[in-house]
Scaffold this motif. Structure first.
Motif, short mmCIF file in Angstrom:
data_model
loop_
_atom_site.label_atom_id
_atom_site.label_comp_id
_atom_site.label_asym_id
_atom_site.label_seq_id
_atom_site.Cartn_x
_atom_site.Cartn_y
_atom_site.Cartn_z
N LEU A 150 5.70 2.86 -12.48
CA LEU A 150 6.01 2.19 -11.30
C LEU A 150 4.83 1.30 -11.02
CD1 LEU A 150 6.34 5.57 -9.10
CD2 LEU A 150 7.89 3.79 -9.47
N GLN A 151 3.81 1.16 -11.55
CA GLN A 151 2.78 0.40 -11.58
C GLN A 151 3.57 -1.07 -12.39
OE1 GLN A 151 -0.09 0.21 -10.09
NE2 GLN A 151 0.37 2.05 -9.24
N LEU A 152 4.22 -0.71 -13.39
CA LEU A 152 4.82 -2.13 -13.97
C LEU A 152 5.93 -2.76 -12.83
CD1 LEU A 152 5.63 -0.69 -17.43
CD2 LEU A 152 4.03 -2.66 -16.75
N LEU A 153 6.56 -1.98 -12.02
CA LEU A 153 7.46 -2.33 -11.00
C LEU A 153 6.47 -3.08 -10.12
CD1 LEU A 153 9.79 0.40 -10.14
CD2 LEU A 153 10.43 -1.54 -11.59
N LYS A 154 5.33 -2.58 -9.76
CA LYS A 154 4.46 -3.33 -8.64
C LYS A 154 3.88 -4.61 -9.30
CE LYS A 154 0.31 -2.31 -5.86
NZ LYS A 154 -0.31 -3.74 -6.33
N LYS A 155 3.75 -4.57 -10.55
CA LYS A 155 3.33 -5.97 -11.32
C LYS A 155 4.38 -6.95 -11.39
CE LYS A 155 1.61 -7.41 -15.80
NZ LYS A 155 0.92 -6.89 -17.31
N ASN A 156 5.76 -6.56 -11.80
CA ASN A 156 6.78 -7.53 -11.91
C ASN A 156 7.70 -7.76 -10.87
OD1 ASN A 156 5.87 -7.69 -14.91
ND2 ASN A 156 7.05 -5.63 -15.16
N LYS A 172 0.73 -1.36 0.01
CA LYS A 172 -0.04 -0.11 0.01
C LYS A 172 0.86 1.13 -0.07
CE LYS A 172 -4.17 -1.91 1.94
NZ LYS A 172 -5.20 -1.82 3.11
N TYR A 173 1.84 1.16 0.64
CA TYR A 173 2.90 2.32 0.60
C TYR A 173 3.37 2.57 -0.75
CZ TYR A 173 7.27 4.69 1.41
OH TYR A 173 8.24 5.65 1.24
N PHE A 174 3.81 1.43 -1.39
CA PHE A 174 4.32 1.76 -2.80
C PHE A 174 3.40 2.11 -3.62
CE2 PHE A 174 5.72 0.34 -6.87
CZ PHE A 174 7.02 0.59 -6.89
N GLN A 175 2.05 1.79 -3.47
CA GLN A 175 0.96 2.37 -4.09
C GLN A 175 0.69 3.76 -4.07
OE1 GLN A 175 -0.53 0.47 -6.61
NE2 GLN A 175 -2.12 2.32 -6.91
N LYS A 176 0.64 4.29 -2.71
CA LYS A 176 0.79 5.79 -2.72
C LYS A 176 1.71 6.66 -3.38
CE LYS A 176 -2.25 5.72 1.51
NZ LYS A 176 -3.32 6.31 1.12
N VAL A 177 3.00 5.91 -3.15
CA VAL A 177 4.28 6.65 -3.92
C VAL A 177 3.90 6.52 -5.13
CG1 VAL A 177 6.63 6.08 -4.52
CG2 VAL A 177 5.93 6.04 -2.13
N VAL A 213 13.30 5.08 5.20
CA VAL A 213 12.82 3.78 5.07
C VAL A 213 13.10 3.02 3.71
CG1 VAL A 213 10.17 2.86 4.75
CG2 VAL A 213 10.64 4.93 5.94
N LYS A 214 13.56 1.69 4.07
CA LYS A 214 14.01 0.87 3.16
C LYS A 214 12.96 -0.19 2.42
CE LYS A 214 18.85 1.38 4.50
NZ LYS A 214 20.00 0.82 4.53
N LEU A 215 12.90 -0.31 1.37
CA LEU A 215 11.65 -1.15 0.51
C LEU A 215 12.63 -2.16 -0.14
CD1 LEU A 215 9.24 0.97 -1.07
CD2 LEU A 215 8.98 -0.33 0.88
N LYS A 216 12.28 -3.35 -0.20
CA LYS A 216 13.14 -4.41 -1.23
C LYS A 216 11.87 -5.06 -2.20
CE LYS A 216 13.21 -8.59 0.78
NZ LYS A 216 13.81 -9.81 1.77
N LEU A 217 12.28 -4.90 -3.39
CA LEU A 217 11.68 -5.50 -4.41
C LEU A 217 12.38 -6.50 -5.08
CD1 LEU A 217 10.64 -2.30 -4.38
CD2 LEU A 217 10.31 -2.59 -6.46
N GLU A 218 11.60 -8.01 -5.30
CA GLU A 218 12.12 -9.05 -5.76
C GLU A 218 11.21 -9.36 -7.18
OE1 GLU A 218 12.34 -12.11 -2.88
OE2 GLU A 218 14.16 -11.04 -1.98
N TRP A 219 12.12 -9.99 -8.17
CA TRP A 219 11.56 -10.02 -9.37
C TRP A 219 10.32 -11.38 -9.11
CZ3 TRP A 219 16.17 -11.73 -13.02
CH2 TRP A 219 16.73 -12.84 -12.49
#
Length: 223
Positions: free
Chosen positions: A126-132, A34-39, A155-161
């Motif tokens: 950014l939505q593509l990042l969220k999707k992938n 949700k945080y990433f979505q608001k960003v 604040v640290k976020l981690k994105l994994e493919w």
């Protein structure tokens, strides 16, 4: 330090997508998703920015000034290596390496579905990042120092493919608490090579002129 080969479009597109995202204040703790979505929703308010950029790959360090203008214009003028330039005019990526007197050019595909798509530099990107990528806090939503002993809190976020078709298997995004801007991106490639992008002195919505992204490499350079 010279760029031995062009920086991948995946790396460049990730820089554009997240470097100047405003921090989203919240009265309650948000899930990372949700945080990433608001960003991504707030990203629409960034029309242009400039920042000092440092790219670290192992012992190699590159430094320059990054310019971005919505929706898909980007330029980096390097001071280290001196006079090296990377420019995207929305349709073509150009990289000039002065020591080799060489110009690399690549056409940018529009409408791509991965992080290498040229249109990553917007809310849809950014939505593509969220999707992938799956999104989580690196450890927790609690701010931590950017570096050990640093007074700057992030604040640290981690994105994994989700699939092996993405440019990076993992991304770490460090969002400054006071500045509200992405201060650092750490990407881990499919070959487990780490690239770190640091952004400082960021200025947003300065009305950067369109002409800043016009670039003609020296006529003596080999394309």
């Amino acid at each position: 330090v010279e760029l031995k080969r062009p920086i991948s479009i995946a790396a460049i597109s990730v820089i554009i997508a997240v470097v100047a995202v405003p921090f989203v204040a919240a009265q309650q703790i948000l899930t990372a998703d949700k945080y990433f979505q608001k960003v991504s929703q707030d990203y629409a308010g960034i029309n242009d920015y400039e920042a000092d950029i440092t790219i670290t790959q192992g012992k190699n360090v590159m430094k320059g000034i990054l310019y971005y203008k919505k929706p898909d214009l980007m330029r980096i003028d390097f001071s280290q290596p001196a006079k090296q330039v990377i420019v995207s005019d929305g349709t073509k990526l150009t990289i000039y390496i002065p020591k080799q007197s060489a110009v690399f050019e690549q056409t940018l595909a529009k409408g791509g579905t991965g992080t290498s798509g040229a249109l990553i530099a917007n809310e849809q990107g950014l939505q593509l990042l969220k999707k992938n990528y799956s999104i989580a806090y690196l450890e927790s939503p609690t701010p931590v120092p950017l570096d050990k002993g640093s007074s700057e809190m992030v604040v640290k976020l981690k994105l994994e493919w989700r699939s092996t078709g993405e440019g990076f298997r993992q991304l770490e995004l460090d969002v400054g608490v006071k500045s509200g801007l992405i201060r650092r991106i750490i990407g881990v490639s499919a070959a487990f090579e780490k690239t770190q992008f640091d952004f400082t002195n960021i200025k947003t919505n300065q009305n950067i002129p369109q002409g800043r992204f016009n670039y003609e490499p020296p006529q003596t350079a080999n394309i």
